[in-house]
Design an enzyme around this catalytic site. Sequence first.
Site, PDB file in Angstrom:
ATOM      1  N   LYS A   1       0.660  -1.088   0.111  1.00  0.00           N
ATOM      2  CA  LYS A   1       0.412  -0.359   0.011  1.00  0.00           C
ATOM      3  C   LYS A   1       0.712   1.803  -0.285  1.00  0.00           C
ATOM      4  O   LYS A   1       1.507   1.491   0.884  1.00  0.00           O
ATOM      5  CB  LYS A   1      -0.955  -0.394   1.263  1.00  0.00           C
ATOM      6  CG  LYS A   1      -1.916   0.647   1.425  1.00  0.00           C
ATOM      7  CD  LYS A   1      -2.271   1.130   2.134  1.00  0.00           C
ATOM      8  CE  LYS A   1      -3.839   2.058   2.514  1.00  0.00           C
ATOM      9  NZ  LYS A   1      -4.833   1.671   3.399  1.00  0.00           N
TER      10      LYS A   1
ATOM     11  N   SER B   1      -9.832   1.843   3.260  1.00  0.00           N
ATOM     12  CA  SER B   1      -8.825   2.473   2.092  1.00  0.00           C
ATOM     13  C   SER B   1      -7.445   1.253   1.567  1.00  0.00           C
ATOM     14  O   SER B   1      -7.408   1.896   0.491  1.00  0.00           O
ATOM     15  CB  SER B   1      -7.303   3.432   3.037  1.00  0.00           C
ATOM     16  OG  SER B   1      -7.223   2.719   3.749  1.00  0.00           O
TER      17      SER B   1
ATOM     18  N   SER C   1     -10.199  -0.673   7.216  1.00  0.00           N
ATOM     19  CA  SER C   1      -8.886  -0.635   5.355  1.00  0.00           C
ATOM     20  C   SER C   1      -8.027  -1.876   5.129  1.00  0.00           C
ATOM     21  O   SER C   1      -8.068  -1.402   3.933  1.00  0.00           O
ATOM     22  CB  SER C   1      -8.202   0.637   5.241  1.00  0.00           C
ATOM     23  OG  SER C   1      -8.846   1.420   6.166  1.00  0.00           O
TER      24      SER C   1
END
Lengths: 490, 96
Positions: free
Chosen positions: A79, A154, A178
């Site tokens: 990420k 997210s 997330s």
Amino acid sequence: MKLYQKTASELARMLRSKEISSIEITESFIERIEKTDGAVGSFISTRFDEAIKTAKMVDEKIAQGEVISALSGIPISVKDNIILKGEKTTAASKMLENYVGVYDATVVEKLKSQGVVILGKTNLDEFAMGVSTKTSYFKTSKNPLDLSRVAGGSSGGSASSIASLQAPISIGSDTGGSIRQPASYCGILGLKPTYGRVSRYGLMALGSSLDQIGAFAKNSEDLALTLNAICGHDVKDATSSKTPTNDFASFIGESVKGMKVGVVSSMVNDPHVNDAMKASVIEAIENLKLLGAEIIELEMPALKYAIEAYYIIQPAEASSNLARYDGIRYGHRAEQFDTIQQMYVKSRSEGFGKEVKRRIMVGNYVLSAGFYDAYYKKALKLREVIKESYANAFKSVDVILTPTVPNVAFKCEENLSVVDSYLIDIFTVPANLAGLPGISIPTGKIGNLYGSIQLVSNNFEEGKLLKVSSAYEKLRGVIHYPENLGGANV
Amino acid sequence: MIENKTVEKLAQLSQLEFNASEINEIILDLNSIVQFVDNLQAIPTAELEKIQLDRVSSDFKNDFNEDTPHVSLSISEAVKNSKTHSDGEFIVTKVL
């Protein structure tokens, strides 16, 4: 079967037995990303040259007969709020569009030292604030199971990279769901470890008492191997735990017979939960009974207000953490200003997107004089009640089951109201408030997508989560992620 | 109810600015969020009041590292991402 369709553990076995090379594995995933990422949008940036270098290095080690780690030579996606030295880490924000890391996050150091092949940085909601990647400055990541829907957030890019077979494993971050929510949306596994299990050094902070790095995978064995690779105490993170790390792979394949599963019925029957999702959760509970687990009804009324407490505490912490972005040491700096004060204000106003600004404003509101007691202090006290509620529940159960999310992934063109988007986190935030580990496990199909259940266990008992997920997937069967994304030709 | 004056004060604290149309949008957003978290006020306060947030527990210890010199970022690395820097220092508009 193509190499990119295999699991990380299968590829690792083939690599060790010298059936294939790491270069071949890596090239297979690179080709898959090049073919599919135009449609999916998992990646903000890729680093294929570096990936090939790592793969070559691992192949040489194997040729020399050197001992390698479990995930050496296996590709992973990371990420883009986790810092890599010498490479861009953007947090999917205009503010950090050109930020080049000056150090490796501890998890990245660990992955590099083990020869794990980092393919690229995945898309997220800006500064990890969101449920869909729609707040990303760059793009919205699409759901590989249905390209008209979001991948979730997210860590949407990480989740979509797995479900689109662009990477066998991924690491993301989870502050209020997330990892677990995009895992649910994309029909894969996602696990947030206990707070303190994984170093936060090099993770761009959102809510420092809530953030935790975790993993995505297609099966429990891969999840376990990824956790083994990233967990452990770090002197550079004062919140990092010294509790010894288990070999998480030792829990794979264990029976769940006699395991006590607490079901929070009020959450299964919550009016926000869509009928199809509820049916999927109920079916999963029946399947756990078939596996020999004992189902115990739980009442946890304290969790009812967890979402409100979360959306006070998280913005409060975010407003403090994002104060560092002033255009001086790094990040976007405005061109037009007269005073230093104007420089701060304009740099931040130009650099941050709407959702980030909203949360900073809310955070400052709940911390300000006159409102601090009514909001922030009250939320902190409720947090203690929630922790105690879990502690009491774990006296009689091993794991606690709820839906992960109220519904499947929503359509990309759907514009949810601010509060409706916050309510998607209704079942995931309690684990973050309490610092407990949580996993999302895909259950049965809902159209092209999947239902899911969330399990939460006590501190440092990720093993119990993996035990259940591995037993469950054996009963459910392997999920075959489509080669043709969303059923379409790519 | 959050109004213009509060938004101006919050913007100052947040080091943010909003133009005329943005102000209206942020007022609406903040009010909907505050209305949402205001559900917390429905919790009976008697039980919450008993909770001491500033209690000292023997379970909690600060985890400080030893104060010994160690390898850290070089000055050139530390200033690398700044838009303007010179001789290892950040260059900004005059403060005073």
